[in-house]
Design a protein around this motif. Structure first.
Motif, mmCIF file in Angstrom:
data_model
loop_
_atom_site.group_PDB
_atom_site.id
_atom_site.type_symbol
_atom_site.label_atom_id
_atom_site.label_comp_id
_atom_site.label_asym_id
_atom_site.label_seq_id
_atom_site.Cartn_x
_atom_site.Cartn_y
_atom_site.Cartn_z
ATOM 1 N N PRO A 1 0.821 -1.222 0.000
ATOM 2 C CA PRO A 1 0.000 0.000 0.000
ATOM 3 C C PRO A 1 0.853 1.269 0.000
ATOM 4 C CG PRO A 1 -0.754 -1.511 1.710
ATOM 5 C CD PRO A 1 0.469 -2.130 1.095
ATOM 6 N N GLN A 2 2.089 1.159 0.501
ATOM 7 C CA GLN A 2 2.962 2.331 0.544
ATOM 8 C C GLN A 2 3.508 2.723 -0.822
ATOM 9 O OE1 GLN A 2 5.447 0.684 3.965
ATOM 10 N NE2 GLN A 2 5.353 2.855 4.452
ATOM 11 N N ILE A 3 3.296 1.847 -1.818
ATOM 12 C CA ILE A 3 3.593 2.262 -3.193
ATOM 13 C C ILE A 3 2.285 2.308 -3.985
ATOM 14 C CG2 ILE A 3 6.018 1.563 -3.236
ATOM 15 C CD1 ILE A 3 5.067 -1.009 -4.769
ATOM 16 N N LEU B 1 5.463 -6.849 12.824
ATOM 17 C CA LEU B 1 4.174 -6.327 13.264
ATOM 18 C C LEU B 1 3.787 -5.070 12.486
ATOM 19 C CD1 LEU B 1 4.892 -6.865 17.030
ATOM 20 C CD2 LEU B 1 2.951 -7.908 15.827
ATOM 21 N N HIS B 2 4.754 -4.184 12.300
ATOM 22 C CA HIS B 2 4.504 -2.916 11.600
ATOM 23 C C HIS B 2 4.039 -3.178 10.162
ATOM 24 C CE1 HIS B 2 5.652 1.477 10.837
ATOM 25 N NE2 HIS B 2 5.510 1.006 9.609
ATOM 26 N N GLU B 3 4.731 -4.098 9.471
ATOM 27 C CA GLU B 3 4.375 -4.360 8.067
ATOM 28 C C GLU B 3 3.065 -5.132 7.948
ATOM 29 O OE1 GLU B 3 5.885 -2.559 6.001
ATOM 30 O OE2 GLU B 3 7.457 -2.047 7.426
ATOM 31 N N THR B 4 2.846 -6.081 8.859
ATOM 32 C CA THR B 4 1.565 -6.807 8.828
ATOM 33 C C THR B 4 0.420 -5.827 9.100
ATOM 34 O OG1 THR B 4 2.658 -8.847 9.516
ATOM 35 C CG2 THR B 4 0.281 -8.762 9.820
ATOM 36 N N ASP B 5 0.638 -4.903 10.021
ATOM 37 C CA ASP B 5 -0.356 -3.853 10.282
ATOM 38 C C ASP B 5 -0.688 -3.076 9.004
ATOM 39 O OD1 ASP B 5 -0.858 -4.263 12.946
ATOM 40 O OD2 ASP B 5 0.377 -2.609 13.670
ATOM 41 N N HIS B 6 0.351 -2.695 8.258
ATOM 42 C CA HIS B 6 0.125 -1.925 7.022
ATOM 43 C C HIS B 6 -0.881 -2.634 6.114
ATOM 44 C CE1 HIS B 6 2.532 1.672 6.669
ATOM 45 N NE2 HIS B 6 3.645 1.067 7.036
ATOM 46 N N LEU B 7 -0.767 -3.958 6.037
ATOM 47 C CA LEU B 7 -1.620 -4.713 5.119
ATOM 48 C C LEU B 7 -3.054 -4.803 5.632
ATOM 49 C CD1 LEU B 7 0.960 -7.433 4.067
ATOM 50 C CD2 LEU B 7 0.504 -5.217 3.016
ATOM 51 N N GLY C 1 9.213 4.634 13.338
ATOM 52 C CA GLY C 1 8.907 5.571 12.267
ATOM 53 C C GLY C 1 8.301 4.809 11.118
ATOM 54 N N CYS C 2 7.936 5.509 10.063
ATOM 55 C CA CYS C 2 7.313 4.877 8.907
ATOM 56 C C CYS C 2 7.639 5.731 7.688
ATOM 57 C CB CYS C 2 5.798 4.813 9.124
ATOM 58 S SG CYS C 2 4.899 4.091 7.742
ATOM 59 N N LEU C 3 7.996 5.081 6.581
ATOM 60 C CA LEU C 3 8.337 5.834 5.368
ATOM 61 C C LEU C 3 7.172 6.692 4.890
ATOM 62 C CD1 LEU C 3 10.325 3.136 3.343
ATOM 63 C CD2 LEU C 3 11.257 5.115 4.560
ATOM 64 N N SER C 4 5.946 6.323 5.275
ATOM 65 C CA SER C 4 4.766 7.092 4.863
ATOM 66 C C SER C 4 4.492 8.277 5.791
ATOM 67 C CB SER C 4 3.536 6.186 4.794
ATOM 68 O OG SER C 4 3.714 5.229 3.769
HETATM 69 NI NI NI Z 1 5.391 1.899 7.758
#
Ligand code: NI
Length: 170
Positions: free
Chosen positions: A50-52, A134-140, A92-95
């Motif tokens: 989703p970040q792209i 956890l952070h990446e699974t959350d993103h999805l 942090g988060c790239l988004s």
């Molecule tokens: Ni992120």
């Protein structure tokens, strides 16, 4: 191909992504390769589709930032199957560039996922790797780390972002 990173405010970041049903295709492999390339270019340790701007359940992680190719992780349709303990550190988060906040997370986590070939696997991570899983699974699932900070801090970040948006800097 290096994608630009979608920033907070775009709906795709807060929607649940679609699960992947076709594996072992050139398209999926290309997406994974492009995601690693985009993540390294942005100096991140994790990136979710989703970040792209792609609402599919695909994420990549490399907590060594490209130092050790053996540590590259591809998570497709990931599910958290076990978690224990707790840790608090800055996230942090790239988004959400420039922002960082302390976030409390489980210290150890096990995730079940598929790789690009469609093979199912489980991975257990502790500390930074647990945080990344956890952070990446959350993103999805459309969840961002700022969901876990206090409403006061979250509003402050949102206000700063609105200002940046008005100034054309977001
Ligand atoms: Ni992120």
């Amino acid at each position: 191909m290096i994608y630009s990173i979608v920033k907070y405010g775009q709906p795709v970041l807060e929607q649940k992504s679609e699960s992947v049903s076709e594996f072992d295709t050139p398209e999926l492999q290309k997406l994974v390769d492009d995601m690693f390339e985009s993540m390294y270019a942005a100096r991140g340790v994790g990136l979710a589709a989703p970040q792209i701007g792609i609402g599919k359940q695909v994420a990549v992680i490399d907590v060594t930032s490209g130092e050790d190719p053996a540590q590259k992780i591809v998570l497709i349709n990931p599910e958290i199957v076990e978690q224990e303990g707790s840790q608090t550190s800055e996230e942090g988060c790239l988004s959400l560039p420039t922002f960082r906040e302390p976030v409390r997370r489980p210290r150890k986590v096990t995730v079940r996922a598929s790789n690009a070939k469609g093979a199912k696997f489980e991975i257990t991570g502790e500390d930074l790797l647990a945080r990344a899983l956890l952070h990446e699974t959350d993103h999805l699932n459309g969840t961002l780390y700022i969901n876990y900070i206090s409403p006061l801090k979250r509003d402050l970040i949102r206000r700063k972002i609105r200002k940046l948006q008005k100034a054309g800097e977001w």
